[in-house]
Design an enzyme around this catalytic site. Structure first.
Site, PDB file in Angstrom:
ATOM      1  N   ARG A 231       0.745  -1.167  -0.088  1.00 31.08           N
ATOM      2  CA  ARG A 231      -0.036  -0.061   0.159  1.00 31.08           C
ATOM      3  C   ARG A 231       1.052   1.249  -0.030  1.00 31.08           C
ATOM      4  O   ARG A 231       0.626   2.140  -0.744  1.00 31.08           O
ATOM      5  CB  ARG A 231      -0.882  -0.193   1.304  1.00 31.08           C
ATOM      6  CG  ARG A 231      -1.975  -1.129   1.074  1.00 31.08           C
ATOM      7  CD  ARG A 231      -2.851  -0.884   2.393  1.00 31.08           C
ATOM      8  NE  ARG A 231      -2.727  -1.177   3.684  1.00 31.08           N
ATOM      9  CZ  ARG A 231      -2.265  -2.159   4.200  1.00 31.08           C
ATOM     10  NH1 ARG A 231      -3.159  -3.309   3.669  1.00 31.08           N
ATOM     11  NH2 ARG A 231      -2.256  -2.406   5.619  1.00 31.08           N
TER      12      ARG A 231
ATOM     13  N   LYS B  83     -18.504  17.748  -2.895  1.00 34.16           N
ATOM     14  CA  LYS B  83     -17.903  16.762  -3.476  1.00 34.16           C
ATOM     15  C   LYS B  83     -19.171  15.934  -3.885  1.00 34.16           C
ATOM     16  O   LYS B  83     -19.486  14.902  -3.023  1.00 34.16           O
ATOM     17  CB  LYS B  83     -16.787  15.847  -2.876  1.00 34.16           C
ATOM     18  CG  LYS B  83     -16.478  14.709  -3.694  1.00 34.16           C
ATOM     19  CD  LYS B  83     -15.049  14.162  -3.287  1.00 34.16           C
ATOM     20  CE  LYS B  83     -14.789  12.827  -3.715  1.00 34.16           C
ATOM     21  NZ  LYS B  83     -13.381  12.259  -3.675  1.00 34.16           N
TER      22      LYS B  83
ATOM     23  N   LYS C 231     -12.428  14.799   4.337  1.00 31.28           N
ATOM     24  CA  LYS C 231     -13.611  14.319   3.635  1.00 31.28           C
ATOM     25  C   LYS C 231     -14.472  13.628   4.594  1.00 31.28           C
ATOM     26  O   LYS C 231     -14.060  12.864   5.317  1.00 31.28           O
ATOM     27  CB  LYS C 231     -12.884  13.676   2.590  1.00 31.28           C
ATOM     28  CG  LYS C 231     -14.093  12.866   1.562  1.00 31.28           C
ATOM     29  CD  LYS C 231     -13.507  11.668   0.595  1.00 31.28           C
ATOM     30  CE  LYS C 231     -13.863  10.557   0.929  1.00 31.28           C
ATOM     31  NZ  LYS C 231     -13.528   9.486  -0.099  1.00 31.28           N
TER      32      LYS C 231
ATOM     33  N   GLU D  11     -19.312  15.358   1.034  1.00 37.52           N
ATOM     34  CA  GLU D  11     -19.541  14.499   0.140  1.00 37.52           C
ATOM     35  C   GLU D  11     -20.780  13.724   0.293  1.00 37.52           C
ATOM     36  O   GLU D  11     -20.843  12.540   0.717  1.00 37.52           O
ATOM     37  CB  GLU D  11     -18.147  13.474  -0.002  1.00 37.52           C
ATOM     38  CG  GLU D  11     -18.453  12.595  -1.303  1.00 37.52           C
ATOM     39  CD  GLU D  11     -17.111  11.454  -1.578  1.00 37.52           C
ATOM     40  OE1 GLU D  11     -16.383  11.602  -0.740  1.00 37.52           O
ATOM     41  OE2 GLU D  11     -17.379  10.874  -2.224  1.00 37.52           O
TER      42      GLU D  11
HETATM   43  P1  13P Z   1     -14.601   7.634  -6.841  1.00 36.32           P
HETATM   44  O1  13P Z   1     -13.899   8.801  -7.803  1.00 36.32           O
HETATM   45  O2  13P Z   1     -13.654   6.502  -7.189  1.00 36.32           O
HETATM   46  O3  13P Z   1     -15.879   7.603  -6.787  1.00 36.32           O
HETATM   47  O4  13P Z   1     -13.648   8.005  -5.378  1.00 36.32           O
HETATM   48  C1  13P Z   1     -13.992   9.131  -4.931  1.00 36.32           C
HETATM   49  C2  13P Z   1     -14.283   9.208  -3.498  1.00 36.32           C
HETATM   50  O5  13P Z   1     -13.388   9.776  -2.579  1.00 36.32           O
HETATM   51  C3  13P Z   1     -15.129   8.534  -2.881  1.00 36.32           C
HETATM   52  O6  13P Z   1     -15.401   8.618  -1.658  1.00 36.32           O
END
Ligand code: 13P
Length: 341
Positions: A46, A219, A136, A177
């Site tokens: 990772r 987001k 986030k 998000e």
């Molecule tokens: P994806 O662009 O793969 O959807 O991932 C963005 C993300 O941060 C999801 O929480």
């Protein structure tokens, strides 16, 4: 914390021609990604994968910030430089995923609430010490004929509000998000309706909980047909409905909108972002915060092999550049063919 700093960080994340790399896959999710290339998900693999991405020469021209995972923010590049320090030295802002995942919502079959508020104040203080300047939190909503419920919409909106307020108190820009999932057979019109209800609830909660919108980013998902819908709306329709919806429900105080890719292919995510940026009338920069749509080819090219680092970095740089062009409404299919190394 001076609010001006939050405003500056939020604006820097959506600087012209730049977007965000979401490299914050949880241990479970990164294992799934590694399974696809038959690679064991060890801590060193990772680390090596993220090292490959973050040390890509020139990527800072297109990437403003990187979202890290709890393990990753504590890891270092091969030369011993902690990842947050490495990113900052390239002018890339380090961020951190702080939610603890979507868990079943009690008494709400098929729906989830995102957890992670308990102890969040302490974790944010530690992450800031480690170099994080933004965070986030992802809430998810499934579409069926009857879902999402009001309960799911408002419970998640409330949690997003609490998260965002705690972030700002800690001097960290919250990326909010709310992801309406693409899984399902719903039409694009239903995606529009649900996304509208979700965003309306989110902004009601952020406002009520005294969050300074100038120091946040949104987001969201694009307004898009369900994966299993027999009629797949084209990019121009996705763009038209997405921008129309945002103009109705997202306050102009929000400094920028950075889309998730949500299971779109790399090309779809770029083409749709480009189409969105060709629609007039948006008061915000409309950019990207992609995970899969920035990493799919890079992961495959790297393949878990030190000999694949150059190819992995070339693939990542190419996608970053293509999405930066799309964020300016200046992408074309022909550009995809251009030599990238
Ligand atoms: P994806 O662009 O793969 O959807 O991932 C963005 C993300 O941060 C999801 O929480």
């Amino acid at each position: 914390m001076a609010h001006n700093d939050l405003h500056e960080t939020a604006s820097a994340l959506v600087a012209e021609g730049k977007g965000i790399l979401a490299a914050d896959e949880s241990s479970g999710t990164i294992k799934k990604r590694f399974d696809s290339i038959d690679l064991e998900s060890t801590e060193e693999n990772r680390r090596a994968y993220r090292d490959m991405l973050f040390t890509t020469p020139g990527v800072e021209e297109y990437i403003s910030g990187v979202i890290l995972y709890d393990e990753t923010i504590r890891q270092s590049a091969l030369d011993g430089t902690p990842f947050p320090e490495l990113l900052e030295s390239k002018g890339i802002i380090p961020g951190i995923k702080v939610d603890l995942g979507a868990k079943p919502l009690a008494l709400a079959e098929g729906e989830t609430v995102t957890e992670g508020l308990d102890g969040l104040r302490g974790r944010l203080a530690e992450y800031r010490e480690l170099g994080a300047r933004f965070a986030k939190w992802r809430a998810t909503y499934s579409i069926t004929d009857s879902l999402p419920s009001d309960d799911c919409i408002w419970t998640n909106a409330h949690a997003l509000g609490r998260y965002a307020a705690l972030c700002q108190e800690a001097g960290i820009v919250p990326i909010v998000e709310p992801e309406v999932l693409q899984d399902g057979t719903h039409t694009i019109e239903r995606s529009y309706h649900v996304t509208c209800r979700v965003l309306d609830a989110v902004y009601t909660e952020l406002f009520d909980q005294r969050v300074d919108l100038f120091g946040t980013l949104l987001k969201p998902n694009m307004v898009i047909s369900g994966k299993g819908c027999p009629v797949q709306a084209p990019a121009a329709r996705i763009a038209e409905l997405t921008v129309d919806l945002f103009r109705r429900v997202v306050p102009a105080a929000v400094p920028g909108i950075v889309f998730l890719s949500g299971g779109q292919s790399e090309l779809e995510a770029t083409e749709n972002l480009d189409a969105i940026n060709r629609v007039d009338g948006s008061p915000w920069p409309l950019s990207f915060s992609y995970g899969r749509a920035l990493q799919a080819s890079a992961l495959k090219e790297w393949g878990g092999d030190p000999a694949g680092v150059d190819a992995g970095q070339a693939a990542f740089l190419h996608r970053a550049r293509m999405n930066a062009r799309a964020a300016a409404g200046d992408w074309s299919a022909e550009l995809e063919q251009a030599v990238t190394v």
